[in-house]
Scaffold this motif. Structure first.
Motif, PDB file in Angstrom:
ATOM      1  N   ILE A  33       8.055   9.595 -55.092  1.00  0.00           N
ATOM      2  CA  ILE A  33       7.870   8.725 -53.927  1.00  0.00           C
ATOM      3  C   ILE A  33       8.057   9.655 -52.924  1.00  0.00           C
ATOM      4  CG2 ILE A  33       7.415   7.442 -52.077  1.00  0.00           C
ATOM      5  CD1 ILE A  33       7.620   5.338 -54.180  1.00  0.00           C
ATOM      6  N   GLY A  34       9.515  10.300 -52.884  1.00  0.00           N
ATOM      7  CA  GLY A  34       9.849  11.063 -52.003  1.00  0.00           C
ATOM      8  C   GLY A  34       9.780  12.232 -52.178  1.00  0.00           C
ATOM      9  N   GLU A  35       9.301  12.764 -53.370  1.00  0.00           N
ATOM     10  CA  GLU A  35       8.602  14.382 -53.826  1.00  0.00           C
ATOM     11  C   GLU A  35       7.361  14.461 -53.372  1.00  0.00           C
ATOM     12  OE1 GLU A  35       6.939  15.412 -57.934  1.00  0.00           O
ATOM     13  OE2 GLU A  35       9.680  16.357 -58.075  1.00  0.00           O
ATOM     14  N   GLU A  36       6.505  12.873 -53.508  1.00  0.00           N
ATOM     15  CA  GLU A  36       5.400  13.544 -52.923  1.00  0.00           C
ATOM     16  C   GLU A  36       5.235  13.650 -51.072  1.00  0.00           C
ATOM     17  OE1 GLU A  36       2.294  14.077 -54.355  1.00  0.00           O
ATOM     18  OE2 GLU A  36       3.358  14.443 -57.031  1.00  0.00           O
ATOM     19  N   LEU A  37       6.179  12.893 -51.065  1.00  0.00           N
ATOM     20  CA  LEU A  37       6.090  12.638 -49.491  1.00  0.00           C
ATOM     21  C   LEU A  37       6.760  13.616 -48.943  1.00  0.00           C
ATOM     22  CD1 LEU A  37       7.318   9.247 -48.889  1.00  0.00           C
ATOM     23  CD2 LEU A  37       4.988  10.037 -47.886  1.00  0.00           C
ATOM     24  N   ARG A  38       7.921  14.655 -49.123  1.00  0.00           N
ATOM     25  CA  ARG A  38       7.800  16.479 -48.665  1.00  0.00           C
ATOM     26  C   ARG A  38       7.257  17.354 -48.674  1.00  0.00           C
ATOM     27  NH1 ARG A  38      12.682  14.391 -51.602  1.00  0.00           N
ATOM     28  NH2 ARG A  38      12.239  16.278 -53.328  1.00  0.00           N
ATOM     29  N   ALA A  39       5.895  17.173 -49.877  1.00  0.00           N
ATOM     30  CA  ALA A  39       5.305  17.435 -49.900  1.00  0.00           C
ATOM     31  C   ALA A  39       3.771  17.978 -49.073  1.00  0.00           C
ATOM     32  CB  ALA A  39       4.710  17.632 -51.484  1.00  0.00           C
ATOM     33  N   MET A  40       3.848  17.019 -48.450  1.00  0.00           N
ATOM     34  CA  MET A  40       3.122  16.282 -47.769  1.00  0.00           C
ATOM     35  C   MET A  40       2.719  16.728 -45.838  1.00  0.00           C
ATOM     36  SD  MET A  40       1.137  12.973 -49.188  1.00  0.00           S
ATOM     37  CE  MET A  40       1.301  12.692 -51.252  1.00  0.00           C
ATOM     38  N   ALA A  41       1.991  16.500 -45.459  1.00  0.00           N
ATOM     39  CA  ALA A  41       1.899  16.718 -43.305  1.00  0.00           C
ATOM     40  C   ALA A  41       2.857  15.071 -43.217  1.00  0.00           C
ATOM     41  CB  ALA A  41       1.130  17.423 -43.163  1.00  0.00           C
ATOM     42  N   PRO A  42       3.795  15.172 -42.215  1.00  0.00           N
ATOM     43  CA  PRO A  42       3.860  13.605 -42.124  1.00  0.00           C
ATOM     44  C   PRO A  42       2.477  13.006 -41.381  1.00  0.00           C
ATOM     45  CG  PRO A  42       5.924  15.202 -41.798  1.00  0.00           C
ATOM     46  CD  PRO A  42       4.160  16.283 -42.068  1.00  0.00           C
ATOM     47  N   ASP A  43       1.856  13.624 -40.462  1.00  0.00           N
ATOM     48  CA  ASP A  43       1.597  12.538 -40.053  1.00  0.00           C
ATOM     49  C   ASP A  43      -0.805  12.533 -40.884  1.00  0.00           C
ATOM     50  OD1 ASP A  43       1.757  12.795 -37.871  1.00  0.00           O
ATOM     51  OD2 ASP A  43       0.378  14.440 -36.681  1.00  0.00           O
ATOM     52  N   SER A  44      -0.579  13.566 -42.658  1.00  0.00           N
ATOM     53  CA  SER A  44      -1.323  12.782 -42.823  1.00  0.00           C
ATOM     54  C   SER A  44      -0.985  11.658 -43.878  1.00  0.00           C
ATOM     55  CB  SER A  44      -1.421  14.193 -43.966  1.00  0.00           C
ATOM     56  OG  SER A  44      -0.642  14.153 -45.043  1.00  0.00           O
ATOM     57  N   VAL A  45       0.255  10.971 -43.571  1.00  0.00           N
ATOM     58  CA  VAL A  45       0.298   9.952 -44.227  1.00  0.00           C
ATOM     59  C   VAL A  45       0.309   8.481 -43.522  1.00  0.00           C
ATOM     60  CG1 VAL A  45       2.254   8.920 -45.851  1.00  0.00           C
ATOM     61  CG2 VAL A  45       1.744  11.244 -45.935  1.00  0.00           C
ATOM     62  N   VAL A  46       0.288   7.297 -43.498  1.00  0.00           N
ATOM     63  CA  VAL A  46      -0.145   6.017 -42.896  1.00  0.00           C
ATOM     64  C   VAL A  46       0.749   5.195 -43.264  1.00  0.00           C
ATOM     65  CG1 VAL A  46      -1.174   3.876 -42.343  1.00  0.00           C
ATOM     66  CG2 VAL A  46      -2.493   6.283 -42.307  1.00  0.00           C
ATOM     67  N   PHE A  47       1.599   4.937 -42.587  1.00  0.00           N
ATOM     68  CA  PHE A  47       2.661   3.182 -43.009  1.00  0.00           C
ATOM     69  C   PHE A  47       2.476   2.348 -42.076  1.00  0.00           C
ATOM     70  CE2 PHE A  47       5.105   8.177 -43.451  1.00  0.00           C
ATOM     71  CZ  PHE A  47       5.529   7.816 -44.673  1.00  0.00           C
ATOM     72  N   TYR A  48       1.993   1.698 -43.473  1.00  0.00           N
ATOM     73  CA  TYR A  48       1.262  -0.275 -42.608  1.00  0.00           C
ATOM     74  C   TYR A  48       2.909  -1.045 -42.749  1.00  0.00           C
ATOM     75  CZ  TYR A  48      -1.084  -4.541 -42.359  1.00  0.00           C
ATOM     76  OH  TYR A  48      -2.106  -5.333 -41.396  1.00  0.00           O
ATOM     77  N   ALA A  49       2.631  -1.920 -41.931  1.00  0.00           N
ATOM     78  CA  ALA A  49       3.560  -2.803 -42.114  1.00  0.00           C
ATOM     79  C   ALA A  49       2.680  -4.267 -41.537  1.00  0.00           C
ATOM     80  CB  ALA A  49       4.313  -2.585 -41.178  1.00  0.00           C
ATOM     81  N   SER A  50       2.605  -5.390 -42.522  1.00  0.00           N
ATOM     82  CA  SER A  50       1.730  -6.375 -42.611  1.00  0.00           C
ATOM     83  C   SER A  50       2.392  -7.578 -41.462  1.00  0.00           C
ATOM     84  CB  SER A  50       2.271  -7.221 -43.897  1.00  0.00           C
ATOM     85  OG  SER A  50       3.534  -7.588 -43.998  1.00  0.00           O
ATOM     86  N   GLY A  51       3.540  -7.522 -40.927  1.00  0.00           N
ATOM     87  CA  GLY A  51       4.062  -8.848 -40.117  1.00  0.00           C
ATOM     88  C   GLY A  51       4.973  -9.589 -40.872  1.00  0.00           C
ATOM     89  N   ARG A  52       5.150  -9.269 -42.335  1.00  0.00           N
ATOM     90  CA  ARG A  52       6.389 -11.009 -42.811  1.00  0.00           C
ATOM     91  C   ARG A  52       7.289 -10.003 -42.906  1.00  0.00           C
ATOM     92  NH1 ARG A  52       3.949 -13.775 -48.315  1.00  0.00           N
ATOM     93  NH2 ARG A  52       5.872 -13.918 -48.349  1.00  0.00           N
TER      94      ARG A  52
END
Length: 762
Positions: A136-155
């Protein structure tokens, strides 16, 4: 599940033996009934765990059983004896799992190990935690940060949410949408402009002091049943409780307290509502304008006669701005327009206005019936104005009360899960952790969906939640979701978002809040904030469903360490080993709110986060509470229904679900059993359209925007709601909701008024 719906008019109360029976059924179905029953005795209590369902306030001292029917279902759902282990997933391809219903997916049980999708076999297969984090870290490092969404559900807890937002900002983006974007973002936008805070002003003590309660667009009995205790006590004191809702909600009409043996066996139910007004979808704005119009007219007459006015001019002069412009704006609306748009008669609104004018202290309670409209922000501000007319904010027994949904959605916002950089203490975070935080606005939930559809988003990480089901524009979204490079899901159970996945897909199973969270320094405690801004400690008490599960803080830290370079000012492992270190950082970030966090969260009843509006300190641009003038009476002004075959669809939840989690197929209070594939209709509309009960129909979107949207095989159910309005279940009807059909300022999907047509099926 039978595919045939059974509709029997429900005449009983909420609570009582119906709730007891429903609880017994789910305890038996989910297993571990004796130990789950023992766990329930610690739910929402000092030293125990906070409910994983709704965010309603936790009283002190608590009731003997401080849980409701839905809260008990949520606990049993988490503590189920069913397991989804590697063998379960080895026997089923993802394509085969997609054939299961949403209920069947979650009913299958708790996930036990981290899993990665294998495209060759179309199966989820076990993967070591360290390998999952590394990839997962390897993939995230290869992406532009603004091309990734980090969602939180509320729990997630405050501790996990703080870690999550810090990781995401260290990564380089403010793409932190959350579940509030889909429900109470209209509140978060409206209230700061009106009263200077983004949350309500009411505490539980105010229910003991109030003389009048107005409820708008909130189905209390299904969505926050523990509030029925406060409403029941107020009703028994003779407090008028006046409800505005397009649908008749029988569960709110009468109540038997299951904790009161006398009520259960002798005295029976007590009527909660003194009045119940069936307005049009989105008619709340016009109804409130009508009530204000009466107050303004009576005030003018009283002052001319030298009598005591119904408007609190001393409060208005000392504390508010914009009253005269507001009064002119209200008076320009004629009664014919008010009656037509509200769906209520002038005499009905006059009766409400007289009761409101006679009450010293009034509470204004509301839910998504106000927020999920195109003018949702303005409608919330109209309720604020109605309360300001009589000084009903900033004193005991009075105030505005938005009823939040998910158990810690308000808390995670207060530790800066937000896409709006101006709402986060970025300078302080940068100073504490030695980095330059991103200043670009991130995407909210609706914007994220749009960018997934357009291909601008390459990966989605979900800290809980079920975006494929909860977001609008489902058909386009599902197709685009499958083109994502990566989806990472932190979860306890399977849901639809895990099956509609990216090229790389991970399931990372976490502990439930109810389970013991053992770390390096011993069992850990977390915290969360309820709807009234009180922060509570929560301690798990059950053994984990699997020894392979990790806590949300541990999973966040694992991804962060694999993605980010080492930071000498941040020790992720130390934080995972001792959550008190996280709380110390939260307190350092914002000492006004969180000083002595670790000690104060253990106070019985929790500790309140400061709320200046409660003290009549108005942190607005004017330094006062603001009357804001509504532009029009329509909550959905660009959706004027002109053709008789176009109807307004309201999406609702049953009392056998929470958000997208469906516990079963019975909506007891509405008398609907056996199926969720239904559309509720007024009898007059059924006659006009030549439809019969249980007839199968298709709902089709009535907007002309080049996108075909439909939901097939719905059965017609006769129900009490206004002519021209229909209702169906969320999330089943979400495919009919256009992505652009949202509140103009807050982007909350306008799910309470969707233009549709009904097509008869052969």
């Amino acid at each position: 599940m039978s595919d045939e719906v059974v509709h029997k008019d429900y005449r009983g109360p909420s609570g009582g033996w119906g709730s007891v029976s429903a609880l017994g059924h789910i305890l038996k179905r989910e297993g571990h009934a004796p130990s789950t029953t023992l766990a329930l005795r610690k739910q929402n209590k000092h030293g125990g765990f906070m409910c994983v369902s709704c965010a309603w306030a936790k009283p002190h001292p608590p009731h003997a059983f401080e849980f409701c029917e839905n809260g008990a279902k949520a606990t049993a759902w988490d503590l189920t004896s069913e397991r989804i282990d590697p063998e379960f997933l080895a026997r089923r391809t993802v394509a085969e799992l997609e054939a299961l219903s949403d209920h069947e997916l979650e009913q299958a049980g708790r996930l036990t190990e981290p899993m990665r999708w294998n495209p060759q076999t179309d199966r989820y297969e076990p993967v070591a935690w360290d390998e999952a984090f590394r990839h997962i870290g390897e993939e995230l490092r290869a992406m532009a940060p603004d091309s990734v969404v980090f969602y939180a559900s509320g729990r997630a807890s405050n501790e996990a949410a703080y870690m999550y937002q810090l990781f995401v900002r260290l990564y380089g983006t403010n793409n932190l949408p959350d579940s509030s974007n889909m429900c109470h973002e209209s509140t978060s936008v409206a209230l700061p402009k009106s009263i200077g805070v983004p949350v309500g002003t009411v505490t539980l003590d105010d229910f003991d002091k109030t003389d009048c309660i107005l409820i708008f667009g909130q189905n209390t009995a299904s969505n926050s049943p523990r509030m029925l205790h406060q409403l029941d006590e107020a009703a028994r004191r003779g407090v008028p409780i006046i409800n505005f809702n397009p649908l008749r909600e029988r569960g709110l009409e009468r109540f038997i307290n299951p904790q009161n043996p006398l009520q259960m066996v002798a005295t029976g139910s007590k009527r909660i509502l003194s009045e119940d007004h069936r307005l049009r979808p989105g008619g709340d704005m016009a109804a409130m304008v009508g009530i204000c119009r009466f107050l303004l007219d009576w005030d003018e007459e009283a002052r001319a006669k030298g009598e005591g006015p119904p408007i609190d001019h001393a409060f208005i002069d000392a504390h508010t701005h914009g009253f005269e412009a507001f009064a002119r704006g209200v008076r320009r609306h004629d009664w014919a327009s008010i009656e037509r748009r509200s769906g209520l008669s002038r005499s009905a609104l006059e009766g409400v206005a007289r009761q409101y004018a006679a009450a010293k202290n009034t509470l204004g309670i509301y839910g998504m019936g106000l927020t999920q409209h195109r003018m949702g922000v303005e409608t919330v501000q109209m309720l604020v104005a109605l309360l300001l007319l009589r000084g009903n904010i900033g004193r005991g027994g009075a105030g505005i009360c938005p009823v939040r949904g998910h158990s810690n959605v308000q808390g995670q916002r207060a530790v800066w899960i937000t896409e709006k950089p101006e709402l986060a203490p970025l300078d302080k975070l940068g100073e504490m952790f030695g980095f330059e935080p991103p200043r670009r606005k991130g995407v909210d939930s609706v914007e994220a969906a749009g960018k997934v559809i357009s291909g601008e988003i390459r990966a989605v990480v979900q800290l809980g939640g079920n975006l494929i089901r909860s977001l609008p524009e489902r058909a386009l979204l599902e197709a685009a979701w499958r083109r994502l490079r990566m989806t990472v899901m932190v979860t306890t159970k399977l849901n639809r978002s895990h099956l509609v996945h990216g090229e790389i897909a991970y399931l990372l199973p976490c502990l439930s809040r109810i389970e013991i969270d053992r770390q390096a320094t011993g069992p850990q405690t977390v915290s969360m904030e309820d709807s009234t801004s009180f922060i509570h400690a929560s301690r798990g008490l059950r053994e984990p469903a699997s020894p392979h599960l990790r806590s949300e803080p541990a999973i966040i830290a694992g991804i962060a360490k694999a993605t980010l370079p080492p930071n000498p000012k941040l020790d992720w492992d130390a934080w995972v080993g001792d959550y008190e270190l996280i709380r110390q950082s939260i307190a350092e970030t914002h000492p006004e709110w969180y000083a002595e966090y670790g000690r104060r969260m253990w106070e019985p009843g929790g500790f309140p986060r400061p709320n200046p509006a409660r003290e009549r300190e108005w942190r607005t641009e004017t330094g006062r509470a603001n009357f804001l003038v509504p532009d029009c009476l329509d909550a959905d002004p660009d959706e004027r229904i002109s053709n008789q075959d176009v109807l307004e669809l309201i999406t609702v939840r049953s009392n056998d679900q929470f958000n997208t989690t469906v516990y079963g197929y019975d909506d007891r209070f509405r008398g609907i059993h056996g199926s969720r594939n239904i559309v509720m209709m007024n009898e007059a509309d059924m006659r006009r359209l030549n439809l019969q009960p249980q007839q199968r129909v298709t709902l089709v979107s009535a907007v002309q925007d080049g996108v075909h949207r439909e939901v097939r095989d719905l059965q017609v159910v006769t129900f009490e709601l206004p002519e021209g309005a229909v209702a169906g279940y969320y999330p089943e009807c979400n495919p009919l909701l256009p992505l652009w059909h949202h509140a103009k300022e807050s982007h909350v999907p306008a799910a309470k008024s969707i233009p549709v047509r009904i097509v008869r099926q052969a």
